[in-house]
Design an enzyme around this catalytic site. Sequence first.
Site, PDB file in Angstrom:
ATOM      1  N   PRO A 182      20.692 -54.868  81.820  1.00 17.91           N
ATOM      2  CA  PRO A 182      20.978 -54.498  83.259  1.00 17.91           C
ATOM      3  C   PRO A 182      21.784 -53.465  83.487  1.00 17.91           C
ATOM      4  O   PRO A 182      22.799 -53.152  82.952  1.00 17.91           O
ATOM      5  CB  PRO A 182      21.483 -55.739  83.879  1.00 17.91           C
ATOM      6  CG  PRO A 182      22.265 -56.405  82.862  1.00 17.91           C
ATOM      7  CD  PRO A 182      21.343 -56.238  81.579  1.00 17.91           C
ATOM      8  N   ASN A 183      21.316 -52.358  84.318  1.00 18.87           N
ATOM      9  CA  ASN A 183      21.879 -51.359  85.135  1.00 18.87           C
ATOM     10  C   ASN A 183      21.761 -49.915  84.117  1.00 18.87           C
ATOM     11  O   ASN A 183      22.312 -49.149  84.621  1.00 18.87           O
ATOM     12  CB  ASN A 183      23.089 -51.640  85.679  1.00 18.87           C
ATOM     13  CG  ASN A 183      23.222 -52.738  86.856  1.00 18.87           C
ATOM     14  OD1 ASN A 183      22.439 -52.262  87.709  1.00 18.87           O
ATOM     15  ND2 ASN A 183      23.976 -53.529  86.543  1.00 18.87           N
ATOM     16  N   ARG A 226      25.902 -42.286  87.614  1.00 16.13           N
ATOM     17  CA  ARG A 226      27.094 -42.732  87.819  1.00 16.13           C
ATOM     18  C   ARG A 226      27.961 -43.313  86.853  1.00 16.13           C
ATOM     19  O   ARG A 226      27.415 -43.564  85.837  1.00 16.13           O
ATOM     20  CB  ARG A 226      26.965 -43.875  89.163  1.00 16.13           C
ATOM     21  CG  ARG A 226      26.831 -43.315  90.622  1.00 16.13           C
ATOM     22  CD  ARG A 226      26.114 -44.178  91.665  1.00 16.13           C
ATOM     23  NE  ARG A 226      24.722 -44.336  91.257  1.00 16.13           N
ATOM     24  CZ  ARG A 226      24.046 -45.644  91.346  1.00 16.13           C
ATOM     25  NH1 ARG A 226      24.431 -46.462  91.838  1.00 16.13           N
ATOM     26  NH2 ARG A 226      22.545 -45.549  91.059  1.00 16.13           N
ATOM     27  N   TYR A 284      30.296 -44.272  80.885  1.00 17.57           N
ATOM     28  CA  TYR A 284      28.996 -44.400  80.130  1.00 17.57           C
ATOM     29  C   TYR A 284      28.617 -43.000  79.860  1.00 17.57           C
ATOM     30  O   TYR A 284      27.367 -42.844  79.233  1.00 17.57           O
ATOM     31  CB  TYR A 284      27.987 -44.815  81.083  1.00 17.57           C
ATOM     32  CG  TYR A 284      28.626 -46.468  81.434  1.00 17.57           C
ATOM     33  CD1 TYR A 284      29.221 -47.376  80.357  1.00 17.57           C
ATOM     34  CD2 TYR A 284      28.839 -46.825  82.648  1.00 17.57           C
ATOM     35  CE1 TYR A 284      29.858 -48.604  80.624  1.00 17.57           C
ATOM     36  CE2 TYR A 284      29.208 -48.273  82.857  1.00 17.57           C
ATOM     37  CZ  TYR A 284      29.781 -49.069  81.919  1.00 17.57           C
ATOM     38  OH  TYR A 284      30.303 -50.176  82.454  1.00 17.57           O
ATOM     39  N   ASN A 313      21.936 -53.294  73.687  1.00 18.24           N
ATOM     40  CA  ASN A 313      23.158 -52.972  74.377  1.00 18.24           C
ATOM     41  C   ASN A 313      22.898 -54.199  75.670  1.00 18.24           C
ATOM     42  O   ASN A 313      21.904 -54.018  76.523  1.00 18.24           O
ATOM     43  CB  ASN A 313      23.229 -51.809  74.878  1.00 18.24           C
ATOM     44  CG  ASN A 313      24.372 -51.563  75.888  1.00 18.24           C
ATOM     45  OD1 ASN A 313      25.094 -52.701  76.426  1.00 18.24           O
ATOM     46  ND2 ASN A 313      24.966 -50.417  76.277  1.00 18.24           N
ATOM     47  N   ALA A 352      26.014 -56.009  80.901  1.00 15.33           N
ATOM     48  CA  ALA A 352      26.978 -57.151  81.514  1.00 15.33           C
ATOM     49  C   ALA A 352      26.463 -58.345  80.885  1.00 15.33           C
ATOM     50  O   ALA A 352      27.474 -59.471  81.077  1.00 15.33           O
ATOM     51  CB  ALA A 352      26.662 -57.089  83.088  1.00 15.33           C
ATOM     52  N   GLU A 391      24.861 -54.735  67.741  1.00 19.02           N
ATOM     53  CA  GLU A 391      25.388 -54.607  69.154  1.00 19.02           C
ATOM     54  C   GLU A 391      25.747 -53.381  69.572  1.00 19.02           C
ATOM     55  O   GLU A 391      26.686 -52.967  68.753  1.00 19.02           O
ATOM     56  CB  GLU A 391      26.229 -56.066  69.521  1.00 19.02           C
ATOM     57  CG  GLU A 391      26.939 -55.973  70.844  1.00 19.02           C
ATOM     58  CD  GLU A 391      27.951 -56.971  70.955  1.00 19.02           C
ATOM     59  OE1 GLU A 391      28.148 -57.802  70.196  1.00 19.02           O
ATOM     60  OE2 GLU A 391      28.712 -57.079  71.903  1.00 19.02           O
ATOM     61  N   HIS A 416      27.643 -50.535  72.402  1.00 17.30           N
ATOM     62  CA  HIS A 416      28.345 -50.543  73.897  1.00 17.30           C
ATOM     63  C   HIS A 416      28.833 -49.130  73.806  1.00 17.30           C
ATOM     64  O   HIS A 416      29.222 -48.417  72.909  1.00 17.30           O
ATOM     65  CB  HIS A 416      29.505 -51.305  73.952  1.00 17.30           C
ATOM     66  CG  HIS A 416      29.214 -52.813  74.005  1.00 17.30           C
ATOM     67  ND1 HIS A 416      28.433 -53.436  74.906  1.00 17.30           N
ATOM     68  CD2 HIS A 416      29.158 -53.753  72.988  1.00 17.30           C
ATOM     69  CE1 HIS A 416      28.234 -54.859  74.501  1.00 17.30           C
ATOM     70  NE2 HIS A 416      28.672 -54.898  73.555  1.00 17.30           N
ATOM     71  N   ARG A 471      38.940 -52.215  78.130  1.00 19.76           N
ATOM     72  CA  ARG A 471      38.698 -52.112  79.342  1.00 19.76           C
ATOM     73  C   ARG A 471      39.327 -53.425  80.090  1.00 19.76           C
ATOM     74  O   ARG A 471      40.303 -53.904  79.589  1.00 19.76           O
ATOM     75  CB  ARG A 471      37.249 -51.911  79.826  1.00 19.76           C
ATOM     76  CG  ARG A 471      36.826 -50.612  79.265  1.00 19.76           C
ATOM     77  CD  ARG A 471      35.282 -50.283  79.510  1.00 19.76           C
ATOM     78  NE  ARG A 471      34.724 -50.264  81.031  1.00 19.76           N
ATOM     79  CZ  ARG A 471      33.945 -50.420  81.493  1.00 19.76           C
ATOM     80  NH1 ARG A 471      32.802 -50.349  80.495  1.00 19.76           N
ATOM     81  NH2 ARG A 471      33.469 -50.433  82.635  1.00 19.76           N
TER      82      ARG A 471
HETATM   83  O1  CA2 Z   1      29.942 -50.078  77.530  1.00 19.79           O
HETATM   84  C1  CA2 Z   1      28.475 -50.474  77.435  1.00 19.79           C
HETATM   85  O2  CA2 Z   1      27.509 -50.031  77.055  1.00 19.79           O
HETATM   86  C2  CA2 Z   1      28.302 -51.882  78.459  1.00 19.79           C
HETATM   87  O3  CA2 Z   1      27.398 -52.772  77.785  1.00 19.79           O
HETATM   88  C3  CA2 Z   1      27.847 -51.524  79.775  1.00 19.79           C
HETATM   89  C4  CA2 Z   1      27.866 -52.368  80.560  1.00 19.79           C
HETATM   90  C5  CA2 Z   1      29.175 -53.098  80.866  1.00 19.79           C
HETATM   91  O4  CA2 Z   1      28.937 -54.340  81.624  1.00 19.79           O
HETATM   92  C6  CA2 Z   1      29.582 -53.722  79.457  1.00 19.79           C
HETATM   93  O5  CA2 Z   1      31.006 -54.314  79.912  1.00 19.79           O
HETATM   94  C7  CA2 Z   1      29.704 -52.456  78.584  1.00 19.79           C
HETATM   95  C8  CA2 Z   1      27.432 -52.010  82.110  1.00 19.79           C
HETATM   96  C9  CA2 Z   1      26.317 -51.042  82.185  1.00 19.79           C
HETATM   97  C10 CA2 Z   1      26.177 -50.422  83.376  1.00 19.79           C
HETATM   98  O6  CA2 Z   1      25.510 -49.239  83.458  1.00 19.79           O
HETATM   99  C11 CA2 Z   1      25.874 -48.344  84.633  1.00 19.79           C
HETATM  100  C12 CA2 Z   1      25.115 -47.140  84.394  1.00 19.79           C
HETATM  101  C13 CA2 Z   1      25.411 -46.256  85.417  1.00 19.79           C
HETATM  102  C14 CA2 Z   1      25.838 -46.357  86.563  1.00 19.79           C
HETATM  103  C15 CA2 Z   1      26.204 -47.733  86.864  1.00 19.79           C
HETATM  104  C16 CA2 Z   1      26.098 -48.785  85.500  1.00 19.79           C
END
Ligand code: CA2
Length: 162
Positions: free
Chosen positions: A25-26, A33, A38, A90, A93, A114, A116, A123
Amino acid sequence: MRSGQGQGSHDIMPGAKHILVINGPNLNLLGSRETRHYGRDTLKAINARLARRARDAKVRLVAFQSNSESTLVERIQQARGQGVDFIVINPAAYTHTSVALRDALAAVGIPFVEVHLSNIFSREPFRRESYFSDIAVGVVSGLGARGYELALEFALQYSGKR
Ligand code: CA2
């Protein structure tokens, strides 16, 4: 790279190793953003680099992203019947919440790495827990988009032996 196989499609790489890249997700919002965590690459750009590398290596690579837990579970279940040899995932969340995704990966028994983008250990405390790491072949965390490329390199070489 292929986005999937519909009815009537034919296999353009019969017998080739088959790698599935899954993003949770996301991650479709990458590049727009939260760039501090990221990076600035879009998911499209990341997938394009992976596709190029896979094509050079004569490997079949399919990339899939969903914001829905059930859709991700179904995609993982399908992977077994599709002859997927290796998964790069990946879970975003869902890393920290999803027993369902973990169970799906354990059930299909396909080796996976996996990934990230951020270093989940540097974090918030809740990000240090992963439902996946102990059943993964390995984990790449904190190397940004490069992490996917490193995971793909590993997948290309992976033979089941450690
Ligand atoms: O560091 C990573 O790749 C994560 O898997 C990213 C997840 C986070 O919940 C994990 O703890 C670590 C979040 C991805 C959200 O991606 C976004 C990208 C752009 C704007 C907002 C969110």
